[in-house]
Design a protein around this motif. Sequence first.
Motif, PDB file in Angstrom:
ATOM      1  N   GLN A 146     -16.435   4.251  -4.592  1.00  0.00           N
ATOM      2  CA  GLN A 146     -16.880   4.023  -3.219  1.00  0.00           C
ATOM      3  C   GLN A 146     -17.249   5.341  -2.530  1.00  0.00           C
ATOM      4  OE1 GLN A 146     -13.405   1.274  -2.427  1.00  0.00           O
ATOM      5  NE2 GLN A 146     -15.013   0.174  -1.339  1.00  0.00           N
TER       6      GLN A 146
ATOM      7  N   ALA B 122      -3.767   3.223  -0.219  1.00  0.00           N
ATOM      8  CA  ALA B 122      -4.110   2.561  -1.481  1.00  0.00           C
ATOM      9  C   ALA B 122      -2.842   1.926  -2.051  1.00  0.00           C
ATOM     10  CB  ALA B 122      -4.696   3.563  -2.472  1.00  0.00           C
TER      11      ALA B 122
ATOM     12  N   ILE C 126     -15.173   0.790   4.131  1.00  0.00           N
ATOM     13  CA  ILE C 126     -14.050   0.804   3.175  1.00  0.00           C
ATOM     14  C   ILE C 126     -12.796   0.439   3.962  1.00  0.00           C
ATOM     15  CG2 ILE C 126     -12.737   2.204   1.530  1.00  0.00           C
ATOM     16  CD1 ILE C 126     -15.303   3.993   1.292  1.00  0.00           C
TER      17      ILE C 126
ATOM     18  N   HIS D 133     -10.236   4.125  -7.789  1.00  0.00           N
ATOM     19  CA  HIS D 133     -11.376   3.222  -7.553  1.00  0.00           C
ATOM     20  C   HIS D 133     -12.057   3.556  -6.221  1.00  0.00           C
ATOM     21  CE1 HIS D 133     -13.785  -0.340  -6.882  1.00  0.00           C
ATOM     22  NE2 HIS D 133     -13.122  -0.542  -5.770  1.00  0.00           N
ATOM     23  N   ILE D 134     -11.275   3.747  -5.170  1.00  0.00           N
ATOM     24  CA  ILE D 134     -11.849   4.068  -3.858  1.00  0.00           C
ATOM     25  C   ILE D 134     -12.620   5.386  -3.925  1.00  0.00           C
ATOM     26  CG2 ILE D 134     -11.312   4.673  -1.453  1.00  0.00           C
ATOM     27  CD1 ILE D 134      -8.832   2.780  -1.751  1.00  0.00           C
TER      28      ILE D 134
ATOM     29  N   GLU E 208      -9.698   0.249   3.433  1.00  0.00           N
ATOM     30  CA  GLU E 208      -8.463   1.033   3.282  1.00  0.00           C
ATOM     31  C   GLU E 208      -8.475   2.316   4.127  1.00  0.00           C
ATOM     32  OE1 GLU E 208      -9.139  -1.345  -0.481  1.00  0.00           O
ATOM     33  OE2 GLU E 208     -10.373  -0.080   0.794  1.00  0.00           O
TER      34      GLU E 208
ATOM     35  N   TYR F 267       0.860  -1.186   0.000  1.00  0.00           N
ATOM     36  CA  TYR F 267       0.000   0.000   0.000  1.00  0.00           C
ATOM     37  C   TYR F 267       0.895   1.234   0.000  1.00  0.00           C
ATOM     38  CZ  TYR F 267      -3.872  -3.124   0.737  1.00  0.00           C
ATOM     39  OH  TYR F 267      -4.807  -4.113   0.573  1.00  0.00           O
TER      40      TYR F 267
ATOM     41  N   HIS G 105      -5.834   2.191  -7.767  1.00  0.00           N
ATOM     42  CA  HIS G 105      -6.599   1.713  -6.615  1.00  0.00           C
ATOM     43  C   HIS G 105      -7.245   2.901  -5.894  1.00  0.00           C
ATOM     44  CE1 HIS G 105      -6.546  -0.400  -2.437  1.00  0.00           C
ATOM     45  NE2 HIS G 105      -7.706  -0.594  -3.029  1.00  0.00           N
TER      46      HIS G 105
ATOM     47  N   LEU H 172      -6.454   7.294   4.315  1.00  0.00           N
ATOM     48  CA  LEU H 172      -6.553   5.951   3.750  1.00  0.00           C
ATOM     49  C   LEU H 172      -5.259   5.558   3.063  1.00  0.00           C
ATOM     50  CD1 LEU H 172      -7.010   5.928   0.372  1.00  0.00           C
ATOM     51  CD2 LEU H 172      -9.154   6.953   1.067  1.00  0.00           C
TER      52      LEU H 172
END
Length: 158
Positions: free
Chosen positions: A124, A111, A90, A119-120, A92, A64, A116, A109
Amino acid sequence: MKKIDEVDIKIINMLSEDARRPYMDIAEACDLSRAAIHQRIQRLIGGGVLQGSRSCINYSALGYKTLTYVGIVLERGSLYNTVVKQVEQISEVVEIHYTTGPYTMLIKLYARDNDHLMHILNDQLQQIEGVVSTETLISLKQSLQRPFVVKEIQDDNE
């Protein structure tokens, strides 16, 4: 809760440096018995001063690589509790704060990479009802992470 004294402060600071420190080491540093340290720690836990223990994880070593802070503006501040429940899902996300200033919420967070992260954000966070906008700040380098060293306790009655 009984008033916190200098020994309690020493215990708090030692545990903030290393939550796995043996009670015997703390007892020696405080010139008390291990049983006395155990009782003090249990009192601090019972009083809500100590809340669990944590390990410091190097998320980058786990793949990450992107540490990100996201400011979130909500349609209304009254949606905070509802939105928090969804953001908590979530995995992350490691921190959520209700803030003043330009954002209603600030989250932290991790990622894997920018794809990635995208995407979050897109699939989300921005899909949560009540989220009006987000602003993303990517940390390029963390220069300091340390526990807060307690020097004195502020008495609520003062």
